[in-house]
Design a protein around this motif. Structure first.
Motif, PDB file in Angstrom:
ATOM      1  N   THR A  63      22.975  19.829 -27.776  1.00 55.41           N
ATOM      2  CA  THR A  63      23.691  18.410 -27.760  1.00 55.41           C
ATOM      3  C   THR A  63      22.392  16.576 -27.180  1.00 55.41           C
ATOM      4  OG1 THR A  63      23.327  18.829 -25.056  1.00 55.41           O
ATOM      5  CG2 THR A  63      25.773  19.431 -25.869  1.00 55.41           C
ATOM      6  N   SER A  64      22.964  15.875 -27.131  1.00 57.10           N
ATOM      7  CA  SER A  64      22.115  14.924 -26.572  1.00 57.10           C
ATOM      8  C   SER A  64      21.932  14.495 -25.288  1.00 57.10           C
ATOM      9  CB  SER A  64      21.503  14.477 -28.191  1.00 57.10           C
ATOM     10  OG  SER A  64      21.152  12.829 -27.679  1.00 57.10           O
ATOM     11  N   ALA A  65      21.572  13.941 -24.754  1.00 59.51           N
ATOM     12  CA  ALA A  65      21.266  12.850 -23.366  1.00 59.51           C
ATOM     13  C   ALA A  65      21.781  11.703 -24.612  1.00 59.51           C
ATOM     14  CB  ALA A  65      20.920  13.299 -22.078  1.00 59.51           C
ATOM     15  N   GLN A  66      21.080  11.463 -25.113  1.00 61.00           N
ATOM     16  CA  GLN A  66      21.041   9.698 -25.331  1.00 61.00           C
ATOM     17  C   GLN A  66      22.281   9.762 -26.370  1.00 61.00           C
ATOM     18  OE1 GLN A  66      18.772   7.452 -24.505  1.00 61.00           O
ATOM     19  NE2 GLN A  66      20.007   6.622 -25.944  1.00 61.00           N
ATOM     20  N   ASN A  67      22.501  10.532 -26.914  1.00 63.07           N
ATOM     21  CA  ASN A  67      24.255  10.071 -27.643  1.00 63.07           C
ATOM     22  C   ASN A  67      24.997   9.975 -26.483  1.00 63.07           C
ATOM     23  OD1 ASN A  67      22.889  10.792 -29.903  1.00 63.07           O
ATOM     24  ND2 ASN A  67      23.825  12.612 -30.613  1.00 63.07           N
ATOM     25  N   ALA A  68      25.092  10.796 -25.828  1.00 61.29           N
ATOM     26  CA  ALA A  68      26.492  10.791 -24.311  1.00 61.29           C
ATOM     27  C   ALA A  68      26.326   9.406 -23.873  1.00 61.29           C
ATOM     28  CB  ALA A  68      26.122  11.611 -23.449  1.00 61.29           C
ATOM     29  N   VAL A  69      25.306   8.556 -23.654  1.00 62.51           N
ATOM     30  CA  VAL A  69      24.945   7.623 -22.963  1.00 62.51           C
ATOM     31  C   VAL A  69      25.127   5.922 -24.227  1.00 62.51           C
ATOM     32  CG1 VAL A  69      22.225   5.449 -21.908  1.00 62.51           C
ATOM     33  CG2 VAL A  69      22.458   8.510 -21.495  1.00 62.51           C
ATOM     34  N   THR A  70      25.201   6.662 -25.198  1.00 59.59           N
ATOM     35  CA  THR A  70      25.375   5.245 -26.321  1.00 59.59           C
ATOM     36  C   THR A  70      27.014   5.145 -25.916  1.00 59.59           C
ATOM     37  OG1 THR A  70      24.616   7.369 -27.621  1.00 59.59           O
ATOM     38  CG2 THR A  70      22.868   4.529 -27.838  1.00 59.59           C
ATOM     39  N   ALA A  71      27.315   6.375 -26.229  1.00 62.64           N
ATOM     40  CA  ALA A  71      28.825   6.429 -25.918  1.00 62.64           C
ATOM     41  C   ALA A  71      29.678   6.018 -24.404  1.00 62.64           C
ATOM     42  CB  ALA A  71      28.667   7.739 -26.104  1.00 62.64           C
ATOM     43  N   ILE A  72      28.864   6.046 -23.863  1.00 64.38           N
ATOM     44  CA  ILE A  72      29.130   5.210 -22.467  1.00 64.38           C
ATOM     45  C   ILE A  72      29.232   4.425 -22.686  1.00 64.38           C
ATOM     46  CG2 ILE A  72      29.073   5.467 -20.100  1.00 64.38           C
ATOM     47  CD1 ILE A  72      28.245   8.401 -20.095  1.00 64.38           C
ATOM     48  N   GLU A  73      27.947   3.538 -23.137  1.00 63.44           N
ATOM     49  CA  GLU A  73      28.069   2.045 -23.018  1.00 63.44           C
ATOM     50  C   GLU A  73      28.581   1.673 -24.035  1.00 63.44           C
ATOM     51  OE1 GLU A  73      23.529   1.867 -23.977  1.00 63.44           O
ATOM     52  OE2 GLU A  73      22.658   2.405 -22.423  1.00 63.44           O
ATOM     53  N   ARG A  74      28.810   2.558 -24.757  1.00 60.55           N
ATOM     54  CA  ARG A  74      30.126   1.531 -25.996  1.00 60.55           C
ATOM     55  C   ARG A  74      31.100   0.979 -25.490  1.00 60.55           C
ATOM     56  NH1 ARG A  74      27.751   5.087 -30.162  1.00 60.55           N
ATOM     57  NH2 ARG A  74      29.626   6.483 -29.840  1.00 60.55           N
ATOM     58  N   TYR A  75      31.285   2.190 -24.615  1.00 57.89           N
ATOM     59  CA  TYR A  75      33.025   2.365 -24.100  1.00 57.89           C
ATOM     60  C   TYR A  75      33.400   1.082 -22.784  1.00 57.89           C
ATOM     61  CZ  TYR A  75      36.494   4.154 -20.820  1.00 57.89           C
ATOM     62  OH  TYR A  75      37.706   3.274 -20.454  1.00 57.89           O
TER      63      TYR A  75
END
Length: 93
Positions: A63-75
């Motif tokens: 998993t990648s924390a950076q991918n999770a952060v970008t997904a939350i920002e897009r949301y």
């Protein structure tokens, strides 16, 4: 003592003996050992038991924390990528 009360007492005693004998089968808590429950019940009970040390065929995917952060920002910015529409039924031509 009359004949009716003697028969009544005998009937009550016989009923008590039968009820006691019916309760004596099995331990009351170990119903899985009772053969009258059947295979389907044993399988259902076994399916509800969680394996405390499961072994999986594949490793846990990275998993990648950076991918999770970008997904939350897009949301939060209302810029979520809409998935392609997939139909479960065929539309007539």
């Amino acid at each position: 003592m009359t004949m009716n009360s003697k028969h009544l007492r005998t009937a009550i005693l016989a009923g008590t003996c039968l009820a006691t004998a019916a309760c004596a089968t099995g331990s009351g808590t170990d119903f899985m050992a009772d053969e009258s429950w059947g295979e389907a019940n044993r399988r259902t009970m076994a399916a509800q038991v969680i394996d405390p040390n499961p072994v999986y065929d594949t490793a846990i995917p990275p998993t990648s924390a950076q991918n999770a952060v970008t997904a939350i920002e897009r949301y939060r910015d209302d810029k979520v990528e809409q998935p392609e529409r997939i139909s479960t039924t065929e539309e007539p031509d």
